[in-house]
Design an enzyme around this catalytic site. Structure first.
Site, mmCIF file in Angstrom:
data_model
loop_
_atom_site.group_PDB
_atom_site.id
_atom_site.type_symbol
_atom_site.label_atom_id
_atom_site.label_comp_id
_atom_site.label_asym_id
_atom_site.label_seq_id
_atom_site.Cartn_x
_atom_site.Cartn_y
_atom_site.Cartn_z
ATOM 1 N N THR A 1 1.642 2.325 -1.148
ATOM 2 C CA THR A 1 2.601 3.046 -1.987
ATOM 3 C C THR A 1 1.999 4.378 -2.450
ATOM 4 O OG1 THR A 1 3.464 0.960 -2.727
ATOM 5 C CG2 THR A 1 3.911 2.855 -4.122
ATOM 6 N N THR A 2 2.809 5.416 -2.536
ATOM 7 C CA THR A 2 2.309 6.680 -3.083
ATOM 8 C C THR A 2 3.126 7.051 -4.299
ATOM 9 O OG1 THR A 2 1.521 8.904 -2.516
ATOM 10 C CG2 THR A 2 3.743 8.328 -1.751
ATOM 11 N N ASP B 1 0.807 -0.983 0.000
ATOM 12 C CA ASP B 1 0.000 0.000 0.000
ATOM 13 C C ASP B 1 0.935 1.139 0.000
ATOM 14 O OD1 ASP B 1 -2.721 -0.561 0.015
ATOM 15 O OD2 ASP B 1 -2.595 -1.158 1.875
#
Length: 614
Positions: free
Chosen positions: A419-420, A418
C-alpha cells in the site's frame, strides 16, 4: 527540550518483571549475528542489511533523541509521498497553480511507475479531504467490485484451506483508482486533466534509478509470481514489464516502463472513459478472456467511486476520522476508544504497561473487524454501536494489566443491528489524505497485454463462510485494509496522515495519535518512534499466518527498550522477530505563527520517500 532529557521527563513504569530471556532484537539467527566485539567497517557486498544491534542513530541537539530528522516547513504548500520524485512532482504541480487534489493525482500517477510494489492503476484508492469551503472532512471510496461473472461456487472451487488464494485471476476485483482520481479532479481540480500525467509519462519513458526498498520488493514479488504452483495464470507480461532483460531491477538500476507511459497517454487524452469504456477496457476484457479470468468490460464500465462522510470519534480532545464504506477505518477508532480508558501517559512512553494496553485494545478491535466489517451495500453493520464510548468502556474492562486476555472474542452486537500513502496541502487550505494499493505487494501477478500495470488481488480478503457479512458475492466490494487518516482539533485540521501496510494501518494510526496526544511528540518524532505490530485473530481476515498462538505474535522494532521487551515476554506475549512490517508514514500538520499559516510535513526512515514544503 534537550534530546537526552526527553525520555527521562516521562514516567517509566513497566508492567511485569524483567525476564531472564535475552531476545534477539533484530530477529537474526545466531549464524548471522555480528560479533559484538568486532567493529565492521563496511557493508559486505550483496548484503541487504547492515545490522549492528549496539549501534544507534547519531545525536540530535534538539527534539526527540530517536527522531531521524526535523519536520520540513513552508507557507505555500506541502507534500509527503513514498518516493522523492513523486513528492517533488506534487510540489511542482502546486507551484504551477494546481490544487492539492491535482498534486495528489499527479503524485499517484508517478507512484504507479516509481513504486509498483505498492500502487498502480490496477488497484483501489481512498481519500479524505479537508474542504476549507465546507469546513469539514469529506471521504471518497474508490473501491472496485468483484466480477459479475465470478460465482461463489467457482470462488470456493479455487479456495485453498478454506480461503481464496493470494494470487491469480480469482483474486482480481475491478480497479477503482483511476475512476477515483477522475472523481476527485472533477470536484477539486484546477489544472487540465492531461497536465497531471505529464510528469509520470516523462519518468516512465526516460527512466529512474530504483531505490533500495522498492528494488528489494520488486525482486521478492517477481519470485513469488514465478514460483511453481503460485496460481498465476501467466507471468510473461509481468516479466516483460519489470524484468525486460531477464533480471529484476535492483538498487540503482535505471528502470523504464514504456508500456505504462503509453497507457497514461491514452488516459491523459481520453480521460476516465479511456480506461473504463474505451481502448484500455477492451484490452483488459480480451486479456482476461484469454487467460480464463472473470474481469470484464462490463465490470469496468459500471465502476464508480462514492463520496461519503467519514466516521469519527474523539480521543482526549482530538477528533480522529476513519474511512467508512468497506474499510477497516473503524478499527482505528475502536482501538483508540478502548485505549482512552487508560492513563497511558502516566504508564510511560514505550513502557511495557502502555504497549500491553495498546496491544490488547488492538486484539479486541480486530475481533470485531473480522466479525462485522464488510460492504455496507450487502450487509448491515452496527457501526454506531461499535464506535460508541459505552461499548469501548465495556471492552476496556476485559483488559488486565497483569495478564493477557485469553481467549478473545468479538462483541455481541445488539439484535437490531503491501500500500502507498501520501498527503498534500495547498495555499488555499485544501488538504488531501490519500491511500492507494494493489493489496498484497504488487498485486495478483497479472498484467494485461502491453498496459504496463498489474491488477490488484484485493478479492483474497473475501470470506467464504456462510452467513459472514464479508462472504464473497458477484458485484460486491471486498473488505478493504487501505485507510487514509485525518484528525482535527477545535474544528480545524490538525493532521493529514497515514500509515501504510495491510493490517498494520489501524495499529500504526493509533500509535501516531497516542504518540502525539499522550506523549507530546511532534509529527516527525511520532512517526520515527519505534512501533509494535500484533498479528493474529480468532477470526482472521486472511492476512494472518497459519497456526498462530491464540495470543497471536507481537513484533517490536529494535528501538523499543530492552526492559520493555523483556517485561512483555515475562507477561506471556509470544514474541516474533522484527520483519519490517511496521508501515510507512507521511503527515502534514497546519500550524500558525501569529496571523500566518504554515505547513509542517514529515516522512520517516522506513521507506524511500520524503516530505517537502515550500
Amino acid at each position: 527540550m534537550r534530546r537526552r532529557s526527553f525520555i527521562a521527563s516521562l514516567p517509566l513504569v513497566a508492567a511485569g518483571s524483567l525476564s531472564s530471556i535475552q531476545p534477539n532484537l533484530l530477529g537474526q539467527s545466531p549464524a548471522n549475528k555480528l560479533d559484538q566485539g568486532s567493529t565492521p567497517k563496511f557493508q559486505p557486498a550483496g548484503d541487504e542489511r547492515f545490522i549492528r544491534s549496539d549501534v544507534h542513530a547519531g545525536d540530535r541537539v534538539s527534539g526527540a533523541s530517536f527522531a531521524s530528522r526535523s519536520a520540513v516547513m513552508g507557507c505555500s504548500g506541502a507534500a509527503g509521498t513514498a518516493h522523492p520524485l513523486a513528492t517533488l512532482t506534487a510540489i511542482e504541480i502546486l507551484k504551477k497553480g494546481g490544487s492539492a487534489i491535482d498534486a495528489a493525482v499527479a503524485a499517484n500517477a508517478c507512484l504507479g511507475f516509481l513504486e509498483p510494489t505498492s500502487s498502480g492503476i490496477g488497484g483501489d484508492c481512498y481519500a479524505m479531504i479537508w474542504d476549507p469551503k465546507l469546513s469539514k472532512v469529506v471521504g471518497l471510496a474508490g473501491s472496485g467490485r468483484s466480477p459479475k461473472s465470478l460465482t461463489l461456487e467457482t470462488a470456493r472451487a479455487r479456495a485453498k484451506n478454506g480461503a481464496l488464494p493470494p494470487l491469480g485471476a480469482v483474486t482480481v476485483s475491478t480497479p477503482g483508482a483511476l475512476d477515483a482520481w477522475w472523481t476527485l479532479h472533477q470536484r477539486y481540480g484546477k489544472l487540465k486533466w492531461a497536465e497531471l500525467f505529464e510528469p509520470a509519462i516523462h519518468l516512465a519513458e526516460s527512466g529512474v534509478p530504483v531505490p533500495q526498498i522498492i528494488g528489494y520488493y520488486i525482486k521478492r514479488n517477481l519470485a513469488a509470481f514465478t514460483r511453481p504452483g503460485s496460481g498465476v495464470e501467466e507471468t510473461a507480461n509481468a516479466l516483460h514489464t519489470w524484468a525486460p532483460n531477464g533480471k529484476a531491477p535492483g538498487e540503482g538500476d535505471v528502470f523504464r516502463n514504456p508500456d505504462l507511459a503509453r497507457t497514461y497517454r491514452l488516459i491523459a487524452e481520453g480521460g476516465r472513459d479511456a480506461y473504463y469504456d474505451g481502448p484500455i477496457a477492451k484490452t483488459i476484457d480480451a486479456y482476461f478472456k484469454r487467460i480464463g479470468g472473470w474481469l470484464s468490460a462490463e465490470d469496468l464500465r459500471d465502476q464508480h467511486a462514492e463520496w461519503n462522510d467519514p466516521l469519527v470519534t474523539s480521543y482526549r480532545g482530538v477528533e480522529v476520522y476513519g474511512m467508512a464504506a468497506n474499510t477497516q477505518g473503524l478499527a482505528t477508532l475502536q482501538l483508540l476508544n478502548i485505549a482512552e480508558n487508560f492513563d497511558l501517559r502516566n504508564m510511560g512512553f514505550q513502557s511495557a504497561q502502555s504497549l500491553h494496553v495498546q496491544i490488547e485494545a488492538k486484539r479486541l478491535a480486530y475481533e470485531d473487524r473480522a466479525r462485522y466489517y464488510a460492504d455496507p451495500h450487502f450487509a448491515k453493520i452496527p457501526i454506531e454501536w461499535l464506535n460508541s464510548k459505552a461499548y469501548a468502556a465495556e471492552r476496556a474492562k476485559l483488559i488486565k494489566l497483569g495478564s493477557i486476555l485469553t481467549p478473545v472474542h468479538p462483541g455481541q452486537a445488539p439484535s437490531h443491528g503491501d500500500t502507498t500513502y501520501f498527503t498534500v496541502a495547498d495555499k488555499d487550505g485544501l488538504m488531501i489524505s490519500q491511500i492507494q494499493s494493489n493489496f498484497r505487494g504488487m498485486g495478483s501477478g497479472l498484467v494485461a497485454d502491453g498496459l504496463g500495470f498489474m491488477f490488484q488481488d484485493r478479492g483474497q480478503l473475501f470470506s467464504l463462510q456462510d452467513g459472514h457479512p464479508n462472504i464473497y458475492a458477484p458485484g460486491k466490494r471486498p473488505f478493504q485494509t487501505i485507510i487514509p487518516g485525518f484528525s482535527t482539533r477545535d474544528g480545524k485540521p490538525w493532521m493529514s496522515f497515514g500509515v501504510m501496510g495491510g493490517d498494520m494501518q489501524p495499529q500504526g494510526q493509533a500509535q501516531i495519535i497516542i504518540n502525539r496526544v499522550d506523549y507530546g511528540l511532534d509529527i516527525q518524532a511520532a512517526g520515527d518512534s519505534p512501533r509494535w505490530h500484533h498479528e493474529g485473530s480468532s477470526q482472521s481476515m486472511g492476512e494472518d499466518p497459519p497456526n498462530l498462538d491464540p495470543k497471536g505474535i507481537v513484533r517490536l522494532e529494535a528501538g523499543v527498550p530492552e526492559s520493555t521487551r523483556n517485561a512483555l515476554i515475562a507477561l506471556g506475549w509470544p514474541m516474533g522477530p522484527s520483519d519490517g512490517g511496521y508501515g510507512r508514514y507521511e503527515c502534514i500538520e497546519p500550524r500558525m505563527s501569529g496571523a500566518d499559516r504554515f505547513y509542517s510535513a514529515a516522512s520517516e526512515m522506513r521507506a524511500d520517500g520524503c516530505a517537502l514544503a515550500y
